[in-house]
Design a protein around this motif. Structure first.
Motif, PDB file in Angstrom:
ATOM      1  N   VAL A 153       0.802  -1.227   0.000  1.00 51.13           N
ATOM      2  CA  VAL A 153       0.000   0.000   0.000  1.00 51.13           C
ATOM      3  C   VAL A 153       0.835   1.278   0.000  1.00 51.13           C
ATOM      4  O   VAL A 153       0.603   2.184  -0.807  1.00 51.13           O
ATOM      5  CB  VAL A 153      -0.968   0.000   1.209  1.00 51.13           C
ATOM      6  N   THR A 154       1.808   1.382   0.903  1.00 53.86           N
ATOM      7  CA  THR A 154       2.474   2.656   1.130  1.00 53.86           C
ATOM      8  C   THR A 154       3.338   3.073  -0.047  1.00 53.86           C
ATOM      9  O   THR A 154       4.289   2.385  -0.415  1.00 53.86           O
ATOM     10  CB  THR A 154       3.353   2.592   2.395  1.00 53.86           C
ATOM     11  N   ILE A 155       2.989   4.206  -0.644  1.00 51.99           N
ATOM     12  CA  ILE A 155       3.728   4.720  -1.792  1.00 51.99           C
ATOM     13  C   ILE A 155       3.383   6.195  -1.949  1.00 51.99           C
ATOM     14  O   ILE A 155       2.349   6.665  -1.454  1.00 51.99           O
ATOM     15  CB  ILE A 155       3.363   3.934  -3.080  1.00 51.99           C
ATOM     16  N   ARG A 156       4.253   6.936  -2.617  1.00 50.38           N
ATOM     17  CA  ARG A 156       4.000   8.330  -2.948  1.00 50.38           C
ATOM     18  C   ARG A 156       4.058   8.470  -4.466  1.00 50.38           C
ATOM     19  O   ARG A 156       5.109   8.269  -5.066  1.00 50.38           O
ATOM     20  CB  ARG A 156       5.034   9.252  -2.289  1.00 50.38           C
ATOM     21  N   GLY A 157       2.942   8.825  -5.069  1.00 48.97           N
ATOM     22  CA  GLY A 157       2.885   8.943  -6.525  1.00 48.97           C
ATOM     23  C   GLY A 157       3.786  10.020  -7.077  1.00 48.97           C
ATOM     24  O   GLY A 157       4.034  10.062  -8.287  1.00 48.97           O
ATOM     25  N   CYS A 158       4.312  10.886  -6.207  1.00 51.65           N
ATOM     26  CA  CYS A 158       5.211  11.954  -6.642  1.00 51.65           C
ATOM     27  C   CYS A 158       6.653  11.487  -6.768  1.00 51.65           C
ATOM     28  O   CYS A 158       7.514  12.258  -7.216  1.00 51.65           O
ATOM     29  CB  CYS A 158       5.144  13.132  -5.676  1.00 51.65           C
ATOM     30  N   ASP A 186      -3.474   2.361  -4.935  1.00 46.82           N
ATOM     31  CA  ASP A 186      -4.175   1.344  -5.722  1.00 46.82           C
ATOM     32  C   ASP A 186      -3.276   0.830  -6.848  1.00 46.82           C
ATOM     33  O   ASP A 186      -3.214  -0.381  -7.118  1.00 46.82           O
ATOM     34  CB  ASP A 186      -5.464   1.931  -6.289  1.00 46.82           C
ATOM     35  N   PHE A 187      -2.568   1.742  -7.507  1.00 43.19           N
ATOM     36  CA  PHE A 187      -1.628   1.392  -8.575  1.00 43.19           C
ATOM     37  C   PHE A 187      -0.539   0.462  -8.032  1.00 43.19           C
ATOM     38  O   PHE A 187      -0.200  -0.554  -8.649  1.00 43.19           O
ATOM     39  CB  PHE A 187      -1.024   2.683  -9.123  1.00 43.19           C
ATOM     40  N   SER A 188      -0.005   0.799  -6.853  1.00 42.11           N
ATOM     41  CA  SER A 188       1.016  -0.024  -6.205  1.00 42.11           C
ATOM     42  C   SER A 188       0.479  -1.410  -5.855  1.00 42.11           C
ATOM     43  O   SER A 188       1.139  -2.428  -6.108  1.00 42.11           O
ATOM     44  CB  SER A 188       1.518   0.680  -4.937  1.00 42.11           C
ATOM     45  N   VAL A 189      -0.711  -1.454  -5.276  1.00 39.21           N
ATOM     46  CA  VAL A 189      -1.318  -2.732  -4.884  1.00 39.21           C
ATOM     47  C   VAL A 189      -1.459  -3.649  -6.090  1.00 39.21           C
ATOM     48  O   VAL A 189      -1.117  -4.838  -6.039  1.00 39.21           O
ATOM     49  CB  VAL A 189      -2.693  -2.493  -4.230  1.00 39.21           C
ATOM     50  N   ARG A 190      -1.929  -3.106  -7.198  1.00 41.50           N
ATOM     51  CA  ARG A 190      -2.173  -3.949  -8.376  1.00 41.50           C
ATOM     52  C   ARG A 190      -0.877  -4.402  -9.041  1.00 41.50           C
ATOM     53  O   ARG A 190      -0.807  -5.512  -9.570  1.00 41.50           O
ATOM     54  CB  ARG A 190      -3.106  -3.231  -9.347  1.00 41.50           C
ATOM     55  N   MET A 227      -9.309   1.117  -3.051  1.00 41.84           N
ATOM     56  CA  MET A 227      -7.970   0.544  -2.965  1.00 41.84           C
ATOM     57  C   MET A 227      -7.976  -0.752  -2.167  1.00 41.84           C
ATOM     58  O   MET A 227      -7.360  -1.745  -2.555  1.00 41.84           O
ATOM     59  CB  MET A 227      -7.014   1.562  -2.343  1.00 41.84           C
ATOM     60  N   LEU A 228      -8.684  -0.756  -1.027  1.00 41.74           N
ATOM     61  CA  LEU A 228      -8.746  -1.955  -0.189  1.00 41.74           C
ATOM     62  C   LEU A 228      -9.442  -3.108  -0.912  1.00 41.74           C
ATOM     63  O   LEU A 228      -9.104  -4.282  -0.694  1.00 41.74           O
ATOM     64  CB  LEU A 228      -9.462  -1.639   1.121  1.00 41.74           C
ATOM     65  N   GLU A 229     -10.390  -2.789  -1.765  1.00 39.27           N
ATOM     66  CA  GLU A 229     -11.060  -3.822  -2.552  1.00 39.27           C
ATOM     67  C   GLU A 229     -10.058  -4.516  -3.480  1.00 39.27           C
ATOM     68  O   GLU A 229     -10.065  -5.741  -3.617  1.00 39.27           O
ATOM     69  CB  GLU A 229     -12.194  -3.201  -3.371  1.00 39.27           C
ATOM     70  N   ALA A 230      -9.180  -3.721  -4.100  1.00 39.71           N
ATOM     71  CA  ALA A 230      -8.140  -4.298  -4.959  1.00 39.71           C
ATOM     72  C   ALA A 230      -7.185  -5.156  -4.137  1.00 39.71           C
ATOM     73  O   ALA A 230      -6.727  -6.214  -4.589  1.00 39.71           O
ATOM     74  CB  ALA A 230      -7.378  -3.192  -5.673  1.00 39.71           C
ATOM     75  N   LEU A 231      -6.897  -4.726  -2.908  1.00 42.01           N
ATOM     76  CA  LEU A 231      -6.006  -5.464  -2.022  1.00 42.01           C
ATOM     77  C   LEU A 231      -6.632  -6.794  -1.620  1.00 42.01           C
ATOM     78  O   LEU A 231      -5.983  -7.849  -1.656  1.00 42.01           O
ATOM     79  CB  LEU A 231      -5.695  -4.623  -0.787  1.00 42.01           C
ATOM     80  N   ARG A 232      -7.922  -6.759  -1.242  1.00 41.05           N
ATOM     81  CA  ARG A 232      -8.620  -7.977  -0.807  1.00 41.05           C
ATOM     82  C   ARG A 232      -8.802  -8.970  -1.949  1.00 41.05           C
ATOM     83  O   ARG A 232      -8.660 -10.187  -1.766  1.00 41.05           O
ATOM     84  CB  ARG A 232      -9.990  -7.610  -0.231  1.00 41.05           C
ATOM     85  N   ASN A 233      -9.118  -8.468  -3.122  1.00 45.48           N
ATOM     86  CA  ASN A 233      -9.485  -9.331  -4.244  1.00 45.48           C
ATOM     87  C   ASN A 233      -8.296  -9.759  -5.104  1.00 45.48           C
ATOM     88  O   ASN A 233      -8.456 -10.547  -6.044  1.00 45.48           O
ATOM     89  CB  ASN A 233     -10.517  -8.630  -5.131  1.00 45.48           C
ATOM     90  N   GLY A 234      -7.112  -9.214  -4.820  1.00 48.28           N
ATOM     91  CA  GLY A 234      -5.956  -9.546  -5.646  1.00 48.28           C
ATOM     92  C   GLY A 234      -6.066  -8.997  -7.054  1.00 48.28           C
ATOM     93  O   GLY A 234      -5.516  -9.575  -8.006  1.00 48.28           O
ATOM     94  N   THR A 235      -6.759  -7.882  -7.194  1.00 46.47           N
ATOM     95  CA  THR A 235      -6.987  -7.282  -8.510  1.00 46.47           C
ATOM     96  C   THR A 235      -5.666  -6.850  -9.159  1.00 46.47           C
ATOM     97  O   THR A 235      -4.781  -6.310  -8.497  1.00 46.47           O
ATOM     98  CB  THR A 235      -7.889  -6.040  -8.379  1.00 46.47           C
ATOM     99  N   THR A 236      -5.557  -7.106 -10.436  1.00 44.83           N
ATOM    100  CA  THR A 236      -4.411  -6.603 -11.196  1.00 44.83           C
ATOM    101  C   THR A 236      -4.898  -5.579 -12.230  1.00 44.83           C
ATOM    102  O   THR A 236      -4.613  -4.395 -12.123  1.00 44.83           O
ATOM    103  CB  THR A 236      -3.644  -7.745 -11.888  1.00 44.83           C
ATOM    104  N   ARG A 237      -5.657  -6.027 -13.188  1.00 44.23           N
ATOM    105  CA  ARG A 237      -6.104  -5.144 -14.271  1.00 44.23           C
ATOM    106  C   ARG A 237      -7.475  -4.549 -13.957  1.00 44.23           C
ATOM    107  O   ARG A 237      -8.375  -5.249 -13.503  1.00 44.23           O
ATOM    108  CB  ARG A 237      -6.180  -5.914 -15.583  1.00 44.23           C
ATOM    109  N   VAL A 238      -7.618  -3.248 -14.202  1.00 42.08           N
ATOM    110  CA  VAL A 238      -8.916  -2.585 -14.021  1.00 42.08           C
ATOM    111  C   VAL A 238      -9.508  -2.254 -15.386  1.00 42.08           C
ATOM    112  O   VAL A 238      -8.767  -2.017 -16.354  1.00 42.08           O
ATOM    113  CB  VAL A 238      -8.783  -1.301 -13.188  1.00 42.08           C
TER     114      VAL A 238
END
Length: 245
Positions: A153-158, A186-190, A227-238
Motif C-alpha cells: 500500500v504505502t507509496i507516494r505517486g510523486c 491502488d496502482f502499487s497494490v495492483r 484501494m482496499l477492494e483491490a487489495l482484498r481481491n488480488g486485482t491486477t487489471r482494471v
C-alpha cells in the motif's frame, strides 16, 4: 516552473519529459512552449479539459504517450535533486518498481522560490521540515531497498518509477478515482498483485515538495475502499484505465 528548472539541472537527462496536465489554462500552455525551446530532450504536453480532479485519467494519457520503456513519475510541485534521474536509472530492475520519499519545504521559502521563479538546493535543504528525507547517501540505499517489499500500500505517486509494460499490464491508473487520494496506492497494490516487486529508495532519488494548500480529502474514505477492494481481491487489471473495456 520550478519543477521544469530542476529537470534542466539533472546530471543525467531523461530521454523525454511528458507533462500530464489536468486542465490548466492558456498561461500554462505558453510557459510550456517557452520551455520546449530550452529543453535538450523532447518535452510533450498532454492535456485534457478541466472537469474536476482527474489525475488518474491524465496520468494514463501520459503513459500512453510515453515512448520509453521505463517511466519516472513525479508531481508538478516537486523539485528534483540533480542526481534524481541518475538514481532512478541506476535502480531500475526488471520485475520491480521503486518508490522514494519526499522532503517537505517550509511555506516561507516555498513562497519565496515561487515568487522569484528560482531556488537554491542549499536553501531547500535548510528549509526542509524532514531533513532525513533530503539526505542523499546512496551507499546506504541497498540496506533499505527490500524493507517495504511486502507493504503493497504505502507509496507516494510523486516519487515512483516503473516499467511501462507493467503499467500497461494492469491497465494503468484506475479512473474510478475521481477525487484526490489513494489512486497511487491502488496502482502499487495492483502491481504487487501482478507479482512485481516493490523496492524502496531510501537515501536516493531525493526530491523536495514545495508547500501548497492540501487538496480536499472529502472522498478519502471512498477512495480508500476502492484501494482496499483491490487489495482484498488480488486485482491486477482494471477496466477503466488506459484502455476502456
Amino acid at each position: 516552473m520550478l519543477t521544469l528548472e530542476s529537470v534542466l539541472l539533472q546530471k543525467v537527462m531523461p530521454d523525454e519529459v511528458i507533462i500530464a496536465d489536468d486542465g490548466s489554462g492558456e498561461e500554462t500552455r505558453q510557459l510550456i512552449d517557452e520551455y520546449k525551446r530550452k529543453f535538450p530532450v523532447a518535452l510533450h504536453h498532454v492535456w485534457h479539459p478541466d472537469k474536476g480532479f482527474r489525475l488518474a485519467a491524465i496520468r494514463n494519457k501520459a503513459i500512453a504517450k510515453a515512448m520509453g520503456d521505463y517511466i519516472v513519475q513525479i508531481d508538478g510541485d516537486i523539485v528534483m535533486h540533480p542526481l534524481f534521474i541518475s538514481d532512478h536509472k541506476c535502480n531500475a530492475q526488471e520485475g520491480s518498481f521503486v518508490c522514494g520519499s519526499r522532503s517537505f519545504v517550509k511555506k516561507e521559502y516555498s513562497d519565496k522560490a515561487l515568487a522569484e521563479g528560482r531556488f537554491s538546493y542549499k536553501e531547500l535543504f535548510r528549509n526542509s521540515k524532514n531533513r532525513m528525507n533530503a539526505l542523499r547517501i546512496p551507499m546506504l540505499t541497498p540496506l533499505f531497498k527490500h524493507s517495504r517489499e511486502k507493504d503493497k500500500v504505502t507509496i507516494r505517486g510523486c516519487n515512483v518509477a516503473y516499467w511501462r509494460k507493467d503499467a500497461l499490464a494492469i491497465n494503468g491508473f484506475n479512473e474510478n478515482f475521481r477525487n484526490w487520494g489513494d489512486e497511487d496506492c491502488d496502482f502499487s497494490v495492483r502491481l504487487c498483485n501482478l507479482g512485481i516487486r516493490k523496492l524502496w529508495l531510501k537515501f536516493s532519488a531525493v526530491e523536495y515538495h514545495i508547500y501548497h494548500e492540501e487538496n480536499s480529502k472529502a472522498c478519502a474514505s471512498h477512495n480508500r475502499e476502492l484501494m482496499l477492494e483491490a487489495l482484498r481481491n488480488g486485482t491486477t487489471r482494471v477496466p477503466c484505465g488506459i484502455v476502456k473495456d
